[in-house]
Design a protein around this motif. Structure first.
Motif, PDB file in Angstrom:
ATOM      1  N   THR A 222       1.114  -1.292  -0.207  1.00 51.73           N
ATOM      2  CA  THR A 222      -0.102  -0.225   0.094  1.00 51.73           C
ATOM      3  C   THR A 222       0.619   0.952   0.156  1.00 51.73           C
ATOM      4  N   ARG A 223       1.628   1.307   0.497  1.00 48.03           N
ATOM      5  CA  ARG A 223       2.923   2.209   0.610  1.00 48.03           C
ATOM      6  C   ARG A 223       3.449   2.621  -0.907  1.00 48.03           C
ATOM      7  N   LYS A 224       3.730   1.439  -1.230  1.00 46.31           N
ATOM      8  CA  LYS A 224       4.430   1.510  -2.799  1.00 46.31           C
ATOM      9  C   LYS A 224       3.061   2.690  -3.822  1.00 46.31           C
ATOM     10  N   ALA A 225       2.476   1.773  -3.636  1.00 41.73           N
ATOM     11  CA  ALA A 225       0.754   1.699  -4.088  1.00 41.73           C
ATOM     12  C   ALA A 225       0.751   3.675  -3.914  1.00 41.73           C
ATOM     13  N   ILE A 226       0.796   4.297  -3.336  1.00 38.05           N
ATOM     14  CA  ILE A 226      -0.199   5.229  -2.431  1.00 38.05           C
ATOM     15  C   ILE A 226       1.444   6.378  -2.992  1.00 38.05           C
ATOM     16  N   ASP A 227       2.468   5.856  -2.687  1.00 45.36           N
ATOM     17  CA  ASP A 227       3.951   6.459  -4.031  1.00 45.36           C
ATOM     18  C   ASP A 227       3.244   6.894  -5.140  1.00 45.36           C
ATOM     19  N   ARG A 228       3.253   5.855  -5.481  1.00 40.13           N
ATOM     20  CA  ARG A 228       3.138   5.968  -7.207  1.00 40.13           C
ATOM     21  C   ARG A 228       1.488   7.132  -7.655  1.00 40.13           C
ATOM     22  N   ILE A 229       0.743   6.832  -6.480  1.00 39.50           N
ATOM     23  CA  ILE A 229      -0.699   7.969  -7.072  1.00 39.50           C
ATOM     24  C   ILE A 229       0.346   9.260  -6.814  1.00 39.50           C
ATOM     25  N   TYR A 230       0.890   9.340  -5.633  1.00 41.68           N
ATOM     26  CA  TYR A 230       0.823  10.640  -5.303  1.00 41.68           C
ATOM     27  C   TYR A 230       2.336  11.251  -6.927  1.00 41.68           C
ATOM     28  N   GLY A 231       2.723  10.285  -6.680  1.00 44.95           N
ATOM     29  CA  GLY A 231       3.672  10.070  -8.353  1.00 44.95           C
ATOM     30  C   GLY A 231       2.652  10.986  -9.261  1.00 44.95           C
ATOM     31  N   ALA A 232       1.945  10.334  -9.917  1.00 44.58           N
ATOM     32  CA  ALA A 232       1.734  10.405 -10.696  1.00 44.58           C
ATOM     33  C   ALA A 232       0.818  11.384 -10.745  1.00 44.58           C
ATOM     34  N   THR A 233      -0.049  12.225  -9.936  1.00 50.95           N
ATOM     35  CA  THR A 233      -1.045  13.057 -10.197  1.00 50.95           C
ATOM     36  C   THR A 233      -0.118  14.788  -9.756  1.00 50.95           C
ATOM     37  N   ILE A 234       0.080  14.481  -8.396  1.00 46.51           N
ATOM     38  CA  ILE A 234       0.858  15.921  -8.015  1.00 46.51           C
ATOM     39  C   ILE A 234       2.681  15.675  -7.638  1.00 46.51           C
ATOM     40  N   ASP A 235       3.026  16.667  -7.961  1.00 48.67           N
ATOM     41  CA  ASP A 235       4.165  17.361  -8.514  1.00 48.67           C
ATOM     42  C   ASP A 235       4.861  17.687  -7.281  1.00 48.67           C
ATOM     43  N   LEU A 236       5.912  16.663  -6.420  1.00 46.83           N
ATOM     44  CA  LEU A 236       6.302  17.388  -5.022  1.00 46.83           C
ATOM     45  C   LEU A 236       7.584  16.671  -5.569  1.00 46.83           C
ATOM     46  N   ASN A 237       8.423  17.354  -4.517  1.00 48.45           N
ATOM     47  CA  ASN A 237      10.115  16.236  -4.236  1.00 48.45           C
ATOM     48  C   ASN A 237      10.091  17.590  -2.962  1.00 48.45           C
ATOM     49  N   LEU A 238       9.603  16.580  -2.332  1.00 46.67           N
ATOM     50  CA  LEU A 238       9.645  16.865  -0.202  1.00 46.67           C
ATOM     51  C   LEU A 238      10.949  15.866   0.406  1.00 46.67           C
ATOM     52  N   LYS A 239      11.865  17.111   0.507  1.00 44.39           N
ATOM     53  CA  LYS A 239      12.866  16.485   1.092  1.00 44.39           C
ATOM     54  C   LYS A 239      12.847  16.084   2.596  1.00 44.39           C
ATOM     55  N   THR A 240      11.876  16.125   2.833  1.00 45.26           N
ATOM     56  CA  THR A 240      10.772  15.224   4.153  1.00 45.26           C
ATOM     57  C   THR A 240      11.351  13.562   4.079  1.00 45.26           C
ATOM     58  N   LYS A 241      10.728  13.701   2.690  1.00 49.62           N
ATOM     59  CA  LYS A 241      10.304  12.199   2.090  1.00 49.62           C
ATOM     60  C   LYS A 241      11.359  11.301   1.879  1.00 49.62           C
ATOM     61  N   LYS A 242      12.392  12.491   1.243  1.00 48.49           N
ATOM     62  CA  LYS A 242      13.985  11.240   1.294  1.00 48.49           C
ATOM     63  C   LYS A 242      14.274  11.079   2.006  1.00 48.49           C
ATOM     64  N   PHE A 243      14.910  12.014   3.053  1.00 42.52           N
ATOM     65  CA  PHE A 243      14.885  11.583   4.319  1.00 42.52           C
ATOM     66  C   PHE A 243      14.553  10.367   4.647  1.00 42.52           C
ATOM     67  N   LEU A 244      12.680   9.943   4.709  1.00 46.54           N
ATOM     68  CA  LEU A 244      12.528   9.032   5.125  1.00 46.54           C
ATOM     69  C   LEU A 244      12.867   7.522   4.262  1.00 46.54           C
ATOM     70  N   ASP A 245      13.011   8.191   3.021  1.00 45.06           N
ATOM     71  CA  ASP A 245      13.732   7.611   2.279  1.00 45.06           C
ATOM     72  C   ASP A 245      15.326   6.172   3.291  1.00 45.06           C
ATOM     73  N   GLU A 246      15.333   7.093   3.018  1.00 41.96           N
ATOM     74  CA  GLU A 246      16.713   6.911   3.590  1.00 41.96           C
ATOM     75  C   GLU A 246      16.879   6.350   4.874  1.00 41.96           C
ATOM     76  N   LEU A 247      16.276   6.768   5.920  1.00 46.43           N
ATOM     77  CA  LEU A 247      16.474   5.859   6.983  1.00 46.43           C
ATOM     78  C   LEU A 247      15.180   4.418   6.764  1.00 46.43           C
ATOM     79  N   LYS A 248      15.155   4.616   5.528  1.00 46.09           N
ATOM     80  CA  LYS A 248      14.736   3.105   4.620  1.00 46.09           C
ATOM     81  C   LYS A 248      13.251   2.131   5.320  1.00 46.09           C
ATOM     82  N   LEU A 249      12.768   3.589   5.857  1.00 46.94           N
ATOM     83  CA  LEU A 249      11.633   3.355   6.402  1.00 46.94           C
ATOM     84  C   LEU A 249      10.297   2.746   5.544  1.00 46.94           C
ATOM     85  N   PHE A 250      10.486   3.539   4.681  1.00 49.65           N
ATOM     86  CA  PHE A 250       9.743   3.215   3.517  1.00 49.65           C
ATOM     87  C   PHE A 250       9.897   2.199   2.436  1.00 49.65           C
TER      88      PHE A 250
END
Length: 250
Positions: A222-250
């Motif tokens: 569901t995390r991957k699905a939500i990321d795909r929905i956001y990626g396809a519909t909303i143009d966001l490039n948030l540092k806070t999201k990148k930080f979460l990815d670096e923590l390997k939480l997602f």
């Protein structure tokens, strides 16, 4: 517009250095939207205002404002910290991402309405140790409407069926029932349980959402699905999201 002293209730969620001894602090308020405050002298030793503007401090703040641009923090009342967030890097990272998402969905001083309640719901749940990733997914699904994306989750976008086996199609803008799986090539090929989770967290009011227990596999999907929905519909490039990815939480 005349400046006035005003009391606002809200949550500090972002701060940065401004000039030599001052801070800029962003506060998310219930009735006045998101406001950027100048906090004079906050970086000086023993500053009372510094302690009251730590990230995820919540309370009543007295500000000097004219309803646009930068406002000034004058003093505060009854401020408390969410210690669980302040002391835990992972919780802090999730909460920072949630508030960043809400921040980017609104312009300053635009009333947040129910999304303020959503932010408080998330903050309290994460602070109390509820599954941070699941809370984040709930917020993301409910926040899509603030970005102008209104996915149809209540029924099949083609025939209106409300019960059965469903998948999600970004192109179609919502869920489709299995009667149309053979003809809709844009569907995401989610498992029925995964689509069911997206529908539940997107449709149920937050006050009715109890403890959601799902497997790590489903949660990851569901995390991957939500990321795909956001990626396809909303143009966001948030540092806070990148930080979460670096923590390997997602």
């Amino acid at each position: 517009m005349v400046r006035e002293l005003k009391e606002v209730q809200g949550i500090i969620f972002k701060r940065q250095k401004y000039k030599e001894a001052d801070l800029l602090a962003k506060i998310m308020t219930k009735n006045d939207g998101i406001i950027t405050l100048i906090v004079k002298g906050a970086l000086r030793p023993k500053s009372r205002l510094s302690a009251a503007t730590i990230n995820f401090s919540a309370g009543t703040y007295v500000i000097y404002t004219n309803g646009h641009g930068l406002s000034n923090l004058r003093t505060y009342k009854e401020v408390k910290q969410f210690d669980g967030l302040y002391q835990d890097l992972t919780k802090n990272a999730y909460a920072s991402f949630i508030f960043d998402l809400i921040d980017h969905a609104f312009v300053e001083y635009q009333p947040l309405g129910r999304y303020y309640d959503l932010a408080m719901f998330a903050l309290k749940k994460i602070n109390d140790g509820v599954d941070s990733e699941m809370i984040t997914q709930i917020v993301q699904m409910k926040l899509l409407s603030a970005y102008g994306v209104e996915p149809q989750l209540a029924h099949c976008v083609i025939c209106g069926k409300e019960k059965g086996i469903f998948d999600y199609s970004i192109k179609m803008g919502g869920v489709i029932c299995n009667d149309h799986f053979g003809v809709i090539t844009s569907r995401m090929h989610l498992k029925p349980k995964e689509t069911a989770v997206l529908r539940t967290i997107g449709l149920l009011p937050i006050e009715r959402l109890g403890t959601i227990k799902i497997s790590e596999e489903t949660k990851k999907a569901t995390r991957k699905a939500i990321d795909r929905i956001y990626g396809a519909t909303i143009d966001l490039n948030l540092k806070t999201k990148k930080f979460l990815d670096e923590l390997k939480l997602f």
